[in-house]
Write an enzyme that holds these catalytic residues in place. Structure first.
Site, short mmCIF file in Angstrom:
data_model
loop_
_atom_site.label_atom_id
_atom_site.label_comp_id
_atom_site.label_asym_id
_atom_site.label_seq_id
_atom_site.Cartn_x
_atom_site.Cartn_y
_atom_site.Cartn_z
CB SER A 35 0.09 11.17 12.61
OG SER A 35 0.77 12.12 11.81
CE1 TYR B 2 -4.73 12.77 10.14
CE2 TYR B 2 -2.69 13.86 10.79
CZ TYR B 2 -3.35 12.78 10.23
OH TYR B 2 -2.62 11.70 9.77
P1 NAD Z 1 -5.40 6.84 2.50
O1 NAD Z 1 -6.38 7.91 2.28
O2 NAD Z 1 -4.64 6.32 1.34
O3 NAD Z 1 -6.10 5.60 3.21
C1 NAD Z 1 -7.06 5.76 4.23
C2 NAD Z 1 -8.17 4.75 4.02
O4 NAD Z 1 -9.08 4.86 5.12
C3 NAD Z 1 -8.98 5.02 2.73
O5 NAD Z 1 -9.11 3.84 1.98
C4 NAD Z 1 -10.33 5.49 3.26
O6 NAD Z 1 -11.42 5.13 2.44
C5 NAD Z 1 -10.40 4.75 4.60
N1 NAD Z 1 -11.36 5.35 5.51
C6 NAD Z 1 -11.58 6.67 5.76
N2 NAD Z 1 -12.57 6.79 6.64
C7 NAD Z 1 -12.99 5.55 6.95
C8 NAD Z 1 -13.98 5.03 7.82
N3 NAD Z 1 -14.76 5.83 8.53
N4 NAD Z 1 -14.10 3.70 7.90
C9 NAD Z 1 -13.33 2.87 7.17
N5 NAD Z 1 -12.39 3.29 6.33
C10 NAD Z 1 -12.21 4.62 6.24
O7 NAD Z 1 -4.42 7.40 3.61
P2 NAD Z 1 -3.27 6.72 4.47
O8 NAD Z 1 -2.16 7.69 4.53
O9 NAD Z 1 -2.99 5.32 4.07
O10 NAD Z 1 -3.96 6.73 5.91
C11 NAD Z 1 -3.90 5.67 6.80
C12 NAD Z 1 -3.63 6.19 8.19
O11 NAD Z 1 -2.32 6.72 8.24
C13 NAD Z 1 -4.56 7.31 8.64
O12 NAD Z 1 -4.94 7.08 9.98
C14 NAD Z 1 -3.67 8.53 8.55
O13 NAD Z 1 -4.09 9.55 9.43
C15 NAD Z 1 -2.35 7.95 8.92
N6 NAD Z 1 -1.17 8.73 8.55
C16 NAD Z 1 -0.86 8.96 7.24
C17 NAD Z 1 0.29 9.68 6.94
C18 NAD Z 1 0.70 9.96 5.52
O14 NAD Z 1 1.63 10.76 5.30
N7 NAD Z 1 0.06 9.38 4.52
C19 NAD Z 1 1.11 10.16 7.96
C20 NAD Z 1 0.76 9.91 9.28
C21 NAD Z 1 -0.37 9.18 9.57
#
Ligand code: NAD
Length: 263
Positions: free
Chosen positions: A139, A152
């Site tokens: 991130s 985080y």
């Molecule tokens: P999201 O919540 O839409 O998707 C995350 C998914 O991970 C969910 O379906 C959740 O059920 C699953 N999950 C959580 N814990 C889990 C586990 N222990 N085992 C298996 N699955 C699990 O969020 P997202 O934004 O798509 O997140 C995906 C990645 O992107 C994450 O690592 C997040 O930190 C990263 N990220 C997101 C953003 C943003 O702005 N959305 C920015 C930077 C990084």
């Protein structure tokens, strides 16, 4: 069809970035194991059942990650791509309010999860003898502070250096190991930010800190993952690819209008 003949595991595939990536990988010819802890991976797989298999798994559990790798080998005979994407934000409490238990919960999924992907996915790819690609979602929060809570932020900084040591440890295997650093993307994780802005009529303020002046969508991260998963990135290794609309490219500044010169 950049991923024709490749077998890929994607964690966190029930929502957001993971869901978009599983679908894009499948669209580009991969057979995909879509893993999530919630059951929502079934909905992702239902969109392309010929190419995507849904598996319920906890990305932070060593037994579950081993099971995912075994499933890929059992169903398809090999593994070329592991996208360790599952993550949680853990909220925005400050450093004086977060407990050790909360840190352990966040680090287990966000940092130990990618470690397990390298340990078990990387081993299977190295043993397969044909190389492969491990991708971990870090991130912009891992580059500097201000884009997430303390645990985080630390977990995502850890992921950035983890892929560097991962690449180094996989020397000689032709298995590459890279991270993606998304900026603000509209997903389940950021739903509350978008909902709050929409409720208050401030939706147009989202993403204004970056030069593109908008938030991103999951597919814009999935496209970066597709590049890193495919042979098009065959010489990219140990790298953290920032996909944030330019957010992290500058220090905080007083915005000038385009074309305006400083006086
Ligand atoms: P999201 O919540 O839409 O998707 C995350 C998914 O991970 C969910 O379906 C959740 O059920 C699953 N999950 C959580 N814990 C889990 C586990 N222990 N085992 C298996 N699955 C699990 O969020 P997202 O934004 O798509 O997140 C995906 C990645 O992107 C994450 O690592 C997040 O930190 C990263 N990220 C997101 C953003 C943003 O702005 N959305 C920015 C930077 C990084």
């Amino acid at each position: 069809m950049d991923l024709e003949g490749k077998i890929a595991i994607v964690t966190g595939a029930g929502s957001g970035i993971g869901r978009a990536t599983a679908l894009l990988f499948a669209q580009h010819g991969a057979k995909v194991i879509a893993a999530d802890i919630t059951g929502k991976q079934d909905e992702t797989a239902a969109e392309n059942p010929a190419a995507i298999t849904a598996v319920k798994a906890d990305a932070g559990s060593e037994a579950d990650v081993q099971m995912l790798v075994a499933k890929a080998l059992e169903l398809h005979g090999s593994l070329q791509v592991f996208y360790a994407n599952a993550g949680i934000s853990g909220g925005m409490e400050g450093i004086f309010d977060q407990s050790v238990e909360e840190w352990e919960r966040i680090l287990r999924i966000n940092l130990i999860g990618p470690f397990l992907a390298i340990k078990h996915g990387g081993k299977a790819m190295a043993d397969g003898g044909k190389g492969g690609s491990i991708i971990c979602t870090a991130s912009v929060a891992g580059l500097r502070s201000g884009a997430g809570g303390p645990a985080y932020t630390a977990s995502k900084a850890g992921v950035i250096n983890l892929v560097r040591i991962g690449a180094q440890q996989l020397t000689g295997s032709s298995v590459r190991c890279n991270a993606i650093c998304p900026g603000l993307i509209e997903t389940g994780m950021t739903e509350f930010i978008y909902n709050k802005a929409r409720e208050r009529g401030f939706e147009d303020k989202i993403g204004q800190l970056n030069p593109l002046q908008r938030g991103g969508i999951p597919n814009e991260i999935a496209e970066a993952a597709l590049f890193l998963a495919s042979d098009r990135s065959s010489y990219v290794n140990g790298h953290a690819l920032v996909v944030d609309g330019g957010l992290s490219a500058s220090h905080p500044y007083a915005r000038q209008k385009f074309g305006q010169t400083a006086s």
